[in-house]
Design a protein around this motif. Structure first.
Motif, PDB file in Angstrom:
ATOM      1  N   ILE A   1       0.872  -1.182   0.000  1.00  0.00           N
ATOM      2  CA  ILE A   1       0.000   0.000   0.000  1.00  0.00           C
ATOM      3  C   ILE A   1       0.907   1.229   0.000  1.00  0.00           C
ATOM      4  CG2 ILE A   1      -1.961  -1.132   1.106  1.00  0.00           C
ATOM      5  CD1 ILE A   1      -0.987   0.232   3.762  1.00  0.00           C
TER       6      ILE A   1
ATOM      7  N   TYR B   1      -4.264   8.377  -3.807  1.00  0.00           N
ATOM      8  CA  TYR B   1      -5.646   8.630  -3.388  1.00  0.00           C
ATOM      9  C   TYR B   1      -6.103  10.014  -3.837  1.00  0.00           C
ATOM     10  CZ  TYR B   1      -9.739   9.030  -0.368  1.00  0.00           C
ATOM     11  OH  TYR B   1     -11.007   9.206   0.113  1.00  0.00           O
TER      12      TYR B   1
ATOM     13  N   SER C   1      -3.862   4.115  -0.611  1.00  0.00           N
ATOM     14  CA  SER C   1      -4.307   4.061   0.786  1.00  0.00           C
ATOM     15  C   SER C   1      -5.367   5.139   0.956  1.00  0.00           C
ATOM     16  CB  SER C   1      -3.147   4.399   1.737  1.00  0.00           C
ATOM     17  OG  SER C   1      -2.102   3.472   1.603  1.00  0.00           O
ATOM     18  N   ARG C   2      -6.531   4.766   1.455  1.00  0.00           N
ATOM     19  CA  ARG C   2      -7.605   5.747   1.620  1.00  0.00           C
ATOM     20  C   ARG C   2      -7.143   6.923   2.485  1.00  0.00           C
ATOM     21  NH1 ARG C   2     -12.991   3.587   4.145  1.00  0.00           N
ATOM     22  NH2 ARG C   2     -11.808   3.769   6.067  1.00  0.00           N
TER      23      ARG C   2
ATOM     24  N   SER D   1      -1.981   5.404   7.077  1.00  0.00           N
ATOM     25  CA  SER D   1      -1.360   4.096   7.316  1.00  0.00           C
ATOM     26  C   SER D   1      -0.800   4.075   8.738  1.00  0.00           C
ATOM     27  CB  SER D   1      -0.244   3.873   6.309  1.00  0.00           C
ATOM     28  OG  SER D   1       0.371   2.640   6.548  1.00  0.00           O
TER      29      SER D   1
ATOM     30  N   GLU E   1      -6.364   2.340   8.463  1.00  0.00           N
ATOM     31  CA  GLU E   1      -5.747   2.023   7.168  1.00  0.00           C
ATOM     32  C   GLU E   1      -6.733   1.235   6.298  1.00  0.00           C
ATOM     33  OE1 GLU E   1      -1.453   0.648   7.287  1.00  0.00           O
ATOM     34  OE2 GLU E   1      -2.516  -1.199   6.875  1.00  0.00           O
TER      35      GLU E   1
ATOM     36  N   THR F   1      -7.626  -0.010   2.014  1.00  0.00           N
ATOM     37  CA  THR F   1      -7.468  -0.012   0.562  1.00  0.00           C
ATOM     38  C   THR F   1      -8.702  -0.694  -0.007  1.00  0.00           C
ATOM     39  OG1 THR F   1      -5.055  -0.003   0.634  1.00  0.00           O
ATOM     40  CG2 THR F   1      -6.055  -0.877  -1.366  1.00  0.00           C
TER      41      THR F   1
ATOM     42  N   LEU G   1      -7.025  -3.174  -4.640  1.00  0.00           N
ATOM     43  CA  LEU G   1      -6.048  -4.226  -4.306  1.00  0.00           C
ATOM     44  C   LEU G   1      -6.060  -5.311  -5.385  1.00  0.00           C
ATOM     45  CD1 LEU G   1      -4.015  -5.396  -2.311  1.00  0.00           C
ATOM     46  CD2 LEU G   1      -5.922  -6.491  -1.114  1.00  0.00           C
TER      47      LEU G   1
END
Ligand SMILES: [Zn+2]
Length: 417
Positions: free
Chosen positions: A190, A197, A379-380, A384, A389, A391, A396
């Motif tokens: 990620i 994002y 990564s939204r 992280s 965290e 995704t 993915l």
């Protein structure tokens, strides 16, 4: 798509169960939970017809024999441990993408020419021994006998901890791999940052991993009574340090604005002494963490900081000294591997961006012994090292599909720089 998004997501959810119940989603390196998760992974590897072993550095390896080049390996790896409060994706996503790839080969009856190995590198995250990337260090020959004798707060040595996780440090050298047996190394991870994002780009094609320079700075003033010491007679280490922190930020902004290379610098740790409400601070220690894809920029940054600090200390009637505690150069990904990933994204119709990785990864150590490449998935909100965290399953899946197709491409070609 050849890979199966549902099966991949089920595996993410299965591993997310292996967490410290009080602190989701934690799987601290060397903890019992980390061991349980690896047992689960071992089982999952076997389900994809991988032959499983743990090497002497404690890395869990699932292997599929190649049809033609048995002794030449395409390796996919990342880590199953997390930081405290960590996440469901950091590290584990890369292993599960590799596992899905093995399943897909099996489903489609595809046999690679090269052997394939999926690796869970032992203890990538910072841990109680103060050494990160333990498994990939061991595999690349960067785990020294000094490292092995480091003892944690419970009196356990690093070598004992590695052995407890299935390694065999007396024969650590057996884990060593070289470019003779590695055809390529790939890590899907990620992004752990906001770039993909915020720009709505699907895949990050990593061009390089930043170098890191950490500088420890001590500012010396004179501790004194906060009530009786007039403003013009103070040697306030804190005020000087505050100016220095601002100077670090200014210099970093300037270098970043040049736009040529990735550059960031942070002061995230600062200790004030004696740290009393009624005392003029006599001493401040802080750490600068600077990272860039261009090692020369790190050099220029250090020189600029020194000049600024001299001036500030003069103005603030204080002194300072500094030393470098970490100095690791940037790592370039292999250009052929980067091209293969980029053209795979192109063929898949996936939007992609060449980018630097601002975080370190196992791939850095593997890049020392193999042609290496990395793919990032978004990564939204760039979050992280947090339980938040996230995704998206589709993101993915797309990254995993790109990984699968990149492996098929690399299997057929020679890789040189
Ligand atoms: Zn990671």
């Amino acid at each position: 798509m050849y890979t199966d998004g549902k099966r991949l997501w089920d595996s993410v959810e299965a591993l997310a169960e292996y967490t410290d119940a009080e602190m989701p989603f934690s799987r601290l390196p060397f903890s019992q939970m980390h061991g349980h998760a690896r047992k689960k992974l071992e089982h999952m590897f076997r389900g994809a017809d991988l032959e499983v072993r743990i090497d002497s550095a404690g890395n869990l390896i699932g292997r599929l024999e190649g049809a033609k080049w048995k002794d030449r390996v395409i390796m996919i790896g990342s880590h199953s441990d997390t930081v405290p409060g960590g996440g469901r994706f950091d590290g584990i996503a890369g292993i599960l993408a590799g596992l899905e790839l093995a399943h897909t080969l099996k489903d489609r009856g595809v046999r690679l020419e090269h052997s394939l190995e999926i690796v869970d590198f032992l203890a990538e995250e910072h841990n109680e021994f103060g050494v990160s990337c333990i498994g990939s260090r061991g595999m690349s020959g960067h785990l020294s006998s000094e490292h092995l004798t480091i003892v944690n707060d419970n009196g356990e040595s690093l070598s004992a901890a590695i052995d407890r996780m299935g390694g065999n440090t007396i024969r650590l050298g057996d884990a060593r791999r070289t470019d003779r047996d590695l055809h390529a190394f790939l890590e899907l991870h990620i992004e752990q940052g906001p770039v993909l994002y915020s720009t709505d780009i699907e895949i990050g094609v990593v061009a390089d991993v930043v170098g890191i320079r950490r500088m420890e700075v001590e500012v010396q003033g004179q501790a004194n009574h906060a009530g009786t010491t007039p403003m013009n007679l103070r040697h306030d280490a804190m005020v000087a340090a505050a100016d220095m922190v601002v100077a670090v930020n200014c210099e970093a902004l300037k270098l970043d604005a040049e736009g040529k290379s990735y550059f960031v610098a942070t002061v995230g740790r600062l200790c004030v002494s004696p740290n009393g409400a009624n005392v003029v601070p006599g001493r401040v220690n802080f750490v600068i963490d600077a990272r860039s894809s261009d090692d020369k920029m790190l050099e220029r940054f250090a020189v600029a900081c020194d000049a600024a600090f001299e001036r500030i200390c003069e103005e603030r009637s204080t002194k300072y000294c500094s030393s470098v505690s970490t100095d690791s150069p940037s790592t370039r990904c292999n250009s052929r591997v980067v091209e293969a990933i980029a053209s795979t994204c192109e063929a898949l119709g996936a939007s992609h961006l060449r980018m630097s990785s601002g975080a370190g990864h196992d791939a850095v150590f593997m890049g020392k012994i193999a042609p290496m490449g990395m793919l990032f998935v978004p990564s939204r909100a760039g979050i992280s090292h947090s339980s938040e965290e996230w995704t998206e399953p589709a993101a993915l899946h797309l990254g995993t599909e790109a990984l699968y197709r990149t492996v098929l491409t690399l299997d057929k070609c020679r890789i040189e720089d």
